[in-house]
Scaffold this motif. Structure first.
Motif, mmCIF file in Angstrom:
data_model
loop_
_atom_site.group_PDB
_atom_site.id
_atom_site.type_symbol
_atom_site.label_atom_id
_atom_site.label_comp_id
_atom_site.label_asym_id
_atom_site.label_seq_id
_atom_site.Cartn_x
_atom_site.Cartn_y
_atom_site.Cartn_z
ATOM 1 N N GLU A 58 0.861 -1.190 0.000
ATOM 2 C CA GLU A 58 0.000 0.000 0.000
ATOM 3 C C GLU A 58 0.892 1.233 0.000
ATOM 4 O O GLU A 58 2.106 1.112 0.155
ATOM 5 N N PRO A 59 0.298 2.425 -0.152
ATOM 6 C CA PRO A 59 1.113 3.635 -0.135
ATOM 7 C C PRO A 59 1.958 3.719 1.137
ATOM 8 O O PRO A 59 1.493 3.420 2.231
ATOM 9 N N GLY A 60 3.215 4.085 0.948
ATOM 10 C CA GLY A 60 4.148 4.192 2.069
ATOM 11 C C GLY A 60 4.879 2.914 2.393
ATOM 12 O O GLY A 60 5.720 2.889 3.275
ATOM 13 N N SER A 61 4.599 1.831 1.670
ATOM 14 C CA SER A 61 5.277 0.552 1.932
ATOM 15 C C SER A 61 6.718 0.575 1.454
ATOM 16 O O SER A 61 7.027 1.103 0.394
ATOM 17 N N TRP A 62 7.599 -0.006 2.247
ATOM 18 C CA TRP A 62 9.002 -0.273 1.867
ATOM 19 C C TRP A 62 9.158 -1.774 1.840
ATOM 20 O O TRP A 62 8.607 -2.471 2.690
ATOM 21 N N TYR A 63 9.878 -2.254 0.905
ATOM 22 C CA TYR A 63 10.224 -3.678 0.932
ATOM 23 C C TYR A 63 11.425 -3.919 0.074
ATOM 24 O O TYR A 63 11.855 -3.114 -0.694
#
Length: 63
Positions: A58-63
């Motif tokens: 989702e918006p703001g996800s880091w991976y």
């Protein structure tokens, strides 16, 4: 469906490569490569597949 090898071309003096994609949809095919990948999702939702992990992004996800 099987993942595809995504080549990441690096010059002899390069150790890192950056990309900036500005699209409404995250259209990256299922892929793998020997390099590490860091992705930041600014404004999209969907399902991510990382190794044997499957889960939402989702918006703001880091991976």
């Amino acid at each position: 469906m099987k993942p595809i090898l995504e080549p990441i071309p690096l010059g002899e003096q390069q150790t890192i490569k950056g990309f900036h994609h500005v699209k409404k949809d995250f259209e990256t095919p299922w892929h793998f490569h020997p390099q590490h990948e860091l992705t930041y999702i600014e404004a999209s939702v969907g399902t991510k597949f990382i190794g044997d992990y499957v889960g939402p992004y989702e918006p703001g996800s880091w991976y």
